[in-house]
Design a protein around this motif. Structure first.
Motif, PDB file in Angstrom:
ATOM      1  N   ASP A  60       0.861  -1.186   0.000  1.00 57.14           N
ATOM      2  CA  ASP A  60       0.000   0.000   0.000  1.00 57.14           C
ATOM      3  C   ASP A  60       0.895   1.233   0.000  1.00 57.14           C
ATOM      4  O   ASP A  60       1.639   1.470   0.949  1.00 57.14           O
ATOM      5  CB  ASP A  60      -0.902  -0.010   1.242  1.00 57.14           C
ATOM      6  N   GLN A 160      -3.648  -8.261   1.720  1.00 54.18           N
ATOM      7  CA  GLN A 160      -4.594  -7.158   1.824  1.00 54.18           C
ATOM      8  C   GLN A 160      -5.647  -7.424   2.906  1.00 54.18           C
ATOM      9  O   GLN A 160      -6.038  -6.501   3.645  1.00 54.18           O
ATOM     10  CB  GLN A 160      -5.274  -6.926   0.470  1.00 54.18           C
ATOM     11  N   TYR A 163      -4.050  -6.976   6.309  1.00 51.67           N
ATOM     12  CA  TYR A 163      -3.842  -5.530   6.495  1.00 51.67           C
ATOM     13  C   TYR A 163      -5.140  -4.837   6.891  1.00 51.67           C
ATOM     14  O   TYR A 163      -5.191  -4.047   7.846  1.00 51.67           O
ATOM     15  CB  TYR A 163      -3.272  -4.966   5.203  1.00 51.67           C
ATOM     16  N   LYS A 164      -6.214  -5.168   6.167  1.00 51.66           N
ATOM     17  CA  LYS A 164      -7.518  -4.563   6.425  1.00 51.66           C
ATOM     18  C   LYS A 164      -7.982  -4.849   7.854  1.00 51.66           C
ATOM     19  O   LYS A 164      -8.656  -4.013   8.470  1.00 51.66           O
ATOM     20  CB  LYS A 164      -8.538  -5.112   5.425  1.00 51.66           C
ATOM     21  N   HIS A 165      -7.586  -5.988   8.387  1.00 49.76           N
ATOM     22  CA  HIS A 165      -8.032  -6.388   9.723  1.00 49.76           C
ATOM     23  C   HIS A 165      -6.969  -6.147  10.793  1.00 49.76           C
ATOM     24  O   HIS A 165      -7.063  -6.668  11.907  1.00 49.76           O
ATOM     25  CB  HIS A 165      -8.466  -7.856   9.705  1.00 49.76           C
TER      26      HIS A 165
END
Length: 215
Positions: A60, A160, A163-165
């Motif tokens: 990211d 991803q 990362y999101k969590h």
């Protein structure tokens, strides 16, 4: 006193690297004979060499770099579980284990530890594990594979999803010689300004389930 167990890959000039990435190389820049006092070495390597930590900036452009990460996530109680009986690790597989209160989870997969050979295939860590691990309170996942995603993945869906969590990633640990159980973990990344990752020296030592170790 219980001894520490090294679960990191030794950095050697013949170790495997990610295909197309910068291989590890160590050499002496100057010998003691040349300087009259000391040997001075140098190395070149990808930041994702051997046992390493991924920073969110790896996948990211706006993510935190390695020097911005909370180092407390890489120190503390960790649990090693054996998922080598499956080739696809899903939330359903992880539900076979008691993960209540686990903050750092280390997965022993079916991939044999072999730092000198990059694997043709790897077990799959399904993205659906991320919300389940988040629900359980996991903040760090470690795997004995070069990546949490397949080598040919372009969407890196598991990176991803983790990362999101809010789950940090530790890759390429060595668990073939480690029993399942509860351990103290230290796997600190280097504080490299603006970097997308860092090699680590990851070590664990057994602790009693009733131990009062910091989280």
């Amino acid at each position: 006193m219980t001894k520490w167990i090294d679960i990191s890959q030794r950095l050697t000039n013949d170790m495997a690297c990610w295909p197309g990435d910068t291989p590890f190389s160590f050499s002496l820049t100057y010998s003691k004979e040349q300087t009259g006092s000391v040997n001075i070495g140098q190395m070149t390597a990808s930041l994702h060499t051997g046992t390493h930590v991924d920073a969110p900036f790896h996948y990211d452009d706006n993510g935190k770099t390695i020097d911005q990460l909370d180092i407390n996530r890489y120190i503390g109680r960790a649990v090693v579980i054996d998922v080598s009986h499956v080739e696809k690790i899903t939330a359903n597989v992880l539900q076979e284990f008691d993960l209540d209160g686990v903050k750092r989870l280390l997965l022993h997969t079916s991939l044999p530890n072999n730092p000198k050979r990059f694997p043709d295939t790897m077990p799959i860590l399904d993205p659906d594990t991320a919300p389940y691990l988040k629900e359980k309170g996991v903040i760090l996942i470690g795997v004995d594979m070069p990546s949490v995603d397949p080598a040919d993945s372009k969407n890196i869906e598991t990176h991803q999803a983790l990362y999101k969590h809010g789950i940090n990633i530790l890759e390429n640990i060595m668990l073939d010689h480690v029993q399942t159980g509860t351990y103290e973990l230290i796997a600190l990344p280097l504080s490299i300004d603006g970097a997308d990752g860092s090699p680590v020296r990851a070590v664990i030592r057994p602790i009693k389930e009733s131990g009062n170790l910091y989280d």
